[in-house]
Design an enzyme around this catalytic site. Sequence first.
Site, PDB file in Angstrom:
ATOM      1  N   SER A  45       0.704  -1.262  -0.101  1.00 55.56           N
ATOM      2  CA  SER A  45       0.010  -0.243  -0.138  1.00 55.56           C
ATOM      3  C   SER A  45       0.809   1.248  -0.007  1.00 55.56           C
ATOM      4  O   SER A  45       0.216   2.282   0.060  1.00 55.56           O
ATOM      5  CB  SER A  45      -0.784  -0.027   1.093  1.00 55.56           C
ATOM      6  OG  SER A  45      -0.290   0.284   2.238  1.00 55.56           O
ATOM      7  N   LYS A  48      -6.107   3.662   9.215  1.00 59.63           N
ATOM      8  CA  LYS A  48      -5.087   4.603   8.431  1.00 59.63           C
ATOM      9  C   LYS A  48      -5.742   5.961   8.612  1.00 59.63           C
ATOM     10  O   LYS A  48      -5.076   6.856   8.952  1.00 59.63           O
ATOM     11  CB  LYS A  48      -5.045   4.192   7.021  1.00 59.63           C
ATOM     12  CG  LYS A  48      -4.122   3.020   6.769  1.00 59.63           C
ATOM     13  CD  LYS A  48      -4.082   2.550   5.298  1.00 59.63           C
ATOM     14  CE  LYS A  48      -3.046   1.437   5.094  1.00 59.63           C
ATOM     15  NZ  LYS A  48      -3.358   0.682   3.822  1.00 59.63           N
TER      16      LYS A  48
END
Length: 668
Positions: A572, A615
């Site tokens: 990611s 996140k």
Amino acid sequence: MKFFKKQEEEQQSLLAEELGRKIAASGMPDHVRKVALEELEAIARISPSSAEYTIGITYVDYLITLPWDKKTEDNLDLCRAERILNEDHFGLMRTKERILEHLAVRVLRSKARPRVLIVDDEEIARKNLSHILEKDDYEVVSAEEGGEALTVMEKGEFDVVLTDLKMAGIDGMEVLEKTRMRWPDTKVIMMTGFATVQSAIEAMKRGAFNYIAKPFKLDEVRSTVRTALEKRARIKGGSGSVLCFAGPPGTGKTSVGRSVARALGRAFVRISLAGMKDEAEIRGHRRTYVGAMPGRIIEEIHRAESANPVMMLDELDKIGHDFKGDPSSALLEVLDTEQNAGFVDHYLGVPFDLSQVIFILTANVIDNIPGPLRDRMEVIEFPGYSLEEKAHIAAHFLIPRQIREKGISARTPVFSPEAIEKIIQEYTREAGIRNLERKIASICRKIAKETVGDAGGLSMVTITPAVVGQYLGRRNYEFEVVEEKDRVGVATGLVRTAEGGEIIFVEAAKMKGKKEMILTGSLGDMMRESAQAALSYIRSNAAALGIQDDFFEIHDIHVHVPSGAIQKDGPSAGITMAMALISLLTNRPARRDVAMTGEITLTGRVLPVSGIREKILAARRAGVRTVLLPAKNRAEADELPVTVTRDVAVKFIESIGDAIELVLAKTS
Ligand code: ADP
């Protein structure tokens, strides 16, 4: 001398007698009692001064004190369970709902009477069988032949079908076959006359659970039906019946586990799997030396004095890498409801029934858990908390508890909301609330100390942000993001870690050289690959990005991710790598307060990633204003509550090009 010897012998036989009495009263099953008595007999023949004698006595004593038939009665009042879960925990709505659903299934299963269908063309047989099975508290329905049986079964599933083999119309064999096809979990028991044993064997081959020869013995019928039901209950309850609480540390996994136990009225025990290195820690050591011990599972059952506690196996994902033997196979045996009724600890050497234990596993991340284990678990997620949730939990749970524990009720401190926010923002940086609780405890301890020192001052204290600073000292965390300038070659990324989410800064630098790419920082393989992919994309689009043709021929490029202590990996970070590099090569500063996550392809598309909630929370903790997410994560992001997304602008990107627009300063 002789006198002493005689006295010793007398004592020995007294002890043996006492142990014999205790064995009889211990509630152990027959096969265990036999082993215990044999052991007792064996030690009666050896000298009390020998090591074997001590080993033997300790063993028998251990067997006696195990809770063989000691169980708590479950309290299955779901409203009460819900009240308890809410009493102990704020928020966690979805998590609590999943747990209540799990308990509801348990309630229904335990309340439902097993359903047995009798199929026989002789009325007297039907009557007799119904009579004895109803006495065993089953719901019994009977049918005169196969056709009627199948019609009845269509109306509602049965646990066990007891069918005669030879009947006019549809016979037992056909009932068996149709049942196997339509209701594969239903157990079929075939009843046959002596003359047809051969066909009984045939029936077994075709999947009958068992057969009973006619004329049947009542006890045999009852025990066969009971075994069939047990087998079926295990299949029904088998897969997914083990709960796994997954989430960052300090998000309430242990404490919810405790509440589940309290709600059910069961004992609660906890075993940490972290760093376990040896199968013997789970399964025990053989009784060959003094000091050999049972494994942790049996030890905790022993300590809990209950055969059906809620047993939490903590930190499944941190089980020692150098585990001797296969941890998943040892654990599978413990967790598998088909096997754990006969769990044999090496020390005990006899089976102990673990099938009544409710197991709850916990893990920070479930990605590393071996497949066979994961298949058995019903995973319940414990997400990280937002600032607002933390503040609420601090005010309503943590602070009152710390005040109680530290005995400072007489001088109850009042924490202002700003003070709580300061502790959260400047002294802790975590998805859960473990450190937050520690910091609050530390303030309460200081107040306690002052209360003791200050004889007359039983006045209330108010904790303001200034007082927090005074008590806790220098802040532990800065807003790394907003408090620094935008720079060329540095991009802000978001990664998922075992602790929740975290921000990272990817730095890129160029120097004279020959086409080399240097990667440093605690990068895993996937991060390295992402960096390569980012560079390849840039090289193949150099012209469009305004990068000189021969740039790569005469330069080396260095990508670095300042480490922090934690190893991070995953695809990611791709988009962040790309932005750091493009910023460097086009000389456009990257906005520090825009944090991003996304896997990239060589053609510049941005692919979805996991851990969106964690996140975003990490971004907010670090003071980030804008979060870029892959467009394919939109549905997931849209479902997040506003308490998670408040204060940040979430933007969706499909390609590296989209990100360039949002992250890099315009060329002047
Ligand atoms: P974990 O097992 O996930 O590491 P714990 O259960 O030990 O976390 O939780 C840490 C502390 O935070 C405990 O004191 C717990 O009671 C408290 N806590 C966690 N979540 C909540 C919540 N939602 N409401 C109230 N207290 C909570």
